[in-house]
Design an enzyme around this catalytic site. Structure first.
Site, mmCIF file in Angstrom:
data_model
loop_
_atom_site.group_PDB
_atom_site.id
_atom_site.type_symbol
_atom_site.label_atom_id
_atom_site.label_comp_id
_atom_site.label_asym_id
_atom_site.label_seq_id
_atom_site.Cartn_x
_atom_site.Cartn_y
_atom_site.Cartn_z
ATOM 1 N N THR A 30 0.493 -1.536 0.477
ATOM 2 C CA THR A 30 0.375 0.097 -0.373
ATOM 3 C C THR A 30 0.944 0.730 -0.153
ATOM 4 O O THR A 30 0.932 2.298 -1.022
ATOM 5 C CB THR A 30 -0.802 0.279 1.503
ATOM 6 O OG1 THR A 30 -1.936 -0.939 1.214
ATOM 7 C CG2 THR A 30 -1.664 0.838 1.452
ATOM 8 N N ASP A 56 2.033 -7.246 -3.825
ATOM 9 C CA ASP A 56 1.394 -7.320 -3.091
ATOM 10 C C ASP A 56 1.594 -8.311 -1.969
ATOM 11 O O ASP A 56 2.280 -9.171 -2.224
ATOM 12 C CB ASP A 56 -0.765 -7.771 -3.077
ATOM 13 C CG ASP A 56 -1.329 -7.929 -1.658
ATOM 14 O OD1 ASP A 56 -1.265 -8.604 -1.289
ATOM 15 O OD2 ASP A 56 -2.044 -6.842 -1.866
ATOM 16 N N SER A 57 2.053 -7.910 -0.478
ATOM 17 C CA SER A 57 3.210 -8.687 0.494
ATOM 18 C C SER A 57 1.750 -10.047 0.618
ATOM 19 O O SER A 57 2.181 -10.911 1.370
ATOM 20 C CB SER A 57 2.501 -8.324 1.727
ATOM 21 O OG SER A 57 1.191 -8.120 2.311
ATOM 22 N N SER A 58 0.421 -10.217 -0.054
ATOM 23 C CA SER A 58 0.003 -11.932 0.347
ATOM 24 C C SER A 58 0.781 -12.594 -0.776
ATOM 25 O O SER A 58 -0.094 -14.109 -0.362
ATOM 26 C CB SER A 58 -1.671 -11.653 -0.046
ATOM 27 O OG SER A 58 -2.483 -10.951 1.021
ATOM 28 N N THR A 84 4.279 -8.436 15.799
ATOM 29 C CA THR A 84 2.989 -9.826 14.698
ATOM 30 C C THR A 84 1.776 -8.545 14.828
ATOM 31 O O THR A 84 1.590 -7.465 15.143
ATOM 32 C CB THR A 84 2.312 -10.543 15.504
ATOM 33 O OG1 THR A 84 1.390 -11.704 15.271
ATOM 34 C CG2 THR A 84 1.450 -9.570 16.567
ATOM 35 N N THR A 130 3.209 -20.586 22.377
ATOM 36 C CA THR A 130 1.532 -20.355 23.173
ATOM 37 C C THR A 130 -0.089 -20.247 21.138
ATOM 38 O O THR A 130 1.374 -18.916 20.441
ATOM 39 C CB THR A 130 1.392 -19.611 24.259
ATOM 40 O OG1 THR A 130 0.762 -19.478 24.090
ATOM 41 C CG2 THR A 130 2.317 -18.314 23.730
ATOM 42 N N GLN A 131 -0.412 -20.065 21.417
ATOM 43 C CA GLN A 131 -1.467 -19.397 20.716
ATOM 44 C C GLN A 131 -1.916 -18.273 20.853
ATOM 45 O O GLN A 131 -2.386 -17.582 20.242
ATOM 46 C CB GLN A 131 -2.735 -20.475 19.308
ATOM 47 C CG GLN A 131 -3.204 -20.755 20.841
ATOM 48 C CD GLN A 131 -4.503 -21.729 21.085
ATOM 49 O OE1 GLN A 131 -5.622 -21.160 20.520
ATOM 50 N NE2 GLN A 131 -3.906 -22.675 19.997
ATOM 51 N N CYS A 132 -1.450 -17.740 22.203
ATOM 52 C CA CYS A 132 -1.574 -16.885 22.815
ATOM 53 C C CYS A 132 -0.496 -15.605 22.575
ATOM 54 O O CYS A 132 -0.008 -15.495 22.599
ATOM 55 C CB CYS A 132 -1.368 -16.270 24.445
ATOM 56 S SG CYS A 132 -2.396 -17.998 25.452
#
Length: 343
Positions: free
Chosen positions: A16, A60-62, A168, A279-281
């Site tokens: 972007t 695009d970063s995707s 993140t 961990t998914q936290c």
């Protein structure tokens, strides 16, 4: 003797931040970074020389993948002796993945590599692109006694400078799109640019830069959830050429203790597949053995990812698999902080 200005290389990969809105049609189009100073005259006020390079076909970063990570690393490698710092312009969606990967790929890095981007195009009336770009270049040009102040891969967004492999993306709409929940900010931009020197990575500056380009993509990511089935996990673990699996567990590294699950992990570990527990936290760390529900994982040889982000865990796994080390070395090194990525 007049001190020369730092030389900064701006690397545009896509995203972007490199888009401008056509005044007549309203459609977004790519921005010509060779005319950077014309578009953003404020850059002339910075005490540095700026040069630019762009991907031949910005993406695009995707669509970002390890092939492009290597391309960015090679641009830095080929220009390392000429420039004092690097700013990588990147789409925000996968920026933490790319920036984390580059932190591992650039061993013995002694200069700043600052990733940035924006939520709105550079030509938008309310854009965050200009501030992110200007401050990123300023950060990359900071020097102390003729040496770069920053000597690591970092990420700048919305007035905060973070260690790249600790970040993140947390928000798709707010300007404050990133967070570093397990490590303090490296710097904060306000009326003054405040550098938190005690948190900066301090590499051995005497060693020569080594650029690692062998990345192994034969990995998988599994997010645990209540009711996950044996069939699903078997299908993932039966993927041809699979070499490593990252499991996002609950809380401090906990997961089901059902016999079929533990036996499956044990079988795959004995066959040479590395299994990493993170961990998914969003914040916090894996502490295997702290609860009964994680003690079996430790016993069968699951590797602790401690407080790694998912982005860092994935890129570290690809990087380390590319080094072809012994299983004992692998486990020791994965659980060791190589670039400040874990506590």
């Amino acid at each position: 003797m007049t001190k020369s200005k730092p030389n900064i290389l701006l690397i545009y990969t896509g995203g972007t931040i490199g888009m401008v809105k056509d005044a007549d049609t309203g459609a977004l189009k790519s921005f010509d970074f060779e005319n950077l100073l014309v578009r953003i005259p404020e850059l002339k006020l910075l005490d540095c020389n700026i040069d630019t390079v762009s991907f031949k076909d910005p993406i695009d970063s995707s669509n970002m993948n390890p092939k492009y990570w290597i391309q960015i690393a090679e641009i830095i490698e080929n220009n390392y002796q000429v420039f004092d710092g690097f700013v990588v312009l990147h789409g925000s969606d996968t920026m933490s993945y790319t920036a984390s990967a580059l932190s591992f790929m650039l061993e013995n890095l002694a200069k700043p590599v600052v990733f940035t981007g924006s939520q709105l195009p550079i030509g938008d009336l309310r854009t965050d692109a200009k501030e992110n770009l200007i401050t990123s270049i300023q950060v990359a040009s900071l020097q102390h006694k003729g040496k770069p102040t920053i000597k690591e891969v970092c990420l700048y967004f919305e007035y905060k400078l973070y260690r790249a492999n600790r970040t993140t993306k947390i928000n798709a709409e707010h300007f404050q799109a990133f967070a570093s929940l397990n490590y303090p900010d490296l710097a904060e931009s306000g009326v003054y640019l405040k550098i938190n020197n005690e948190y900066l990575f301090k590499p051995n500056g005497r060693k020569k830069l080594v650029v690692h380009k062998m990345l192994d993509e034969n990995i998988a990511l599994i997010k645990m959830f209540p009711g996950i089935t044996k069939t699903l996990l078997q299908n993932i673990f039966n993927t041809p050429n699979l070499k490593g699996v990252i499991i996002e567990t609950f809380g401090a590294g906990n997961c089901t203790t059902e016999t079929w699950f533990i036996d499956m992990l044990k079988e795959k570990i004995l066959k040479g597949i590395y299994i990493i527990n993170i961990t998914q936290c969003s914040g916090g760390s894996v502490i295997m053995g702290h609860y009964e529900t994680s003690s079996m994982l430790k016993k069968i040889g699951v590797i602790s990812g401690k407080d790694l982000t998912t982005e860092s865990a994935i890129s570290k796994l690809m990087y380390m698999l590319g080094l072809n080390m012994s299983s004992k070395e692998f486990k020791t090194n994965y659980q060791t902080s190589l670039r400040g990525e874990m506590t």
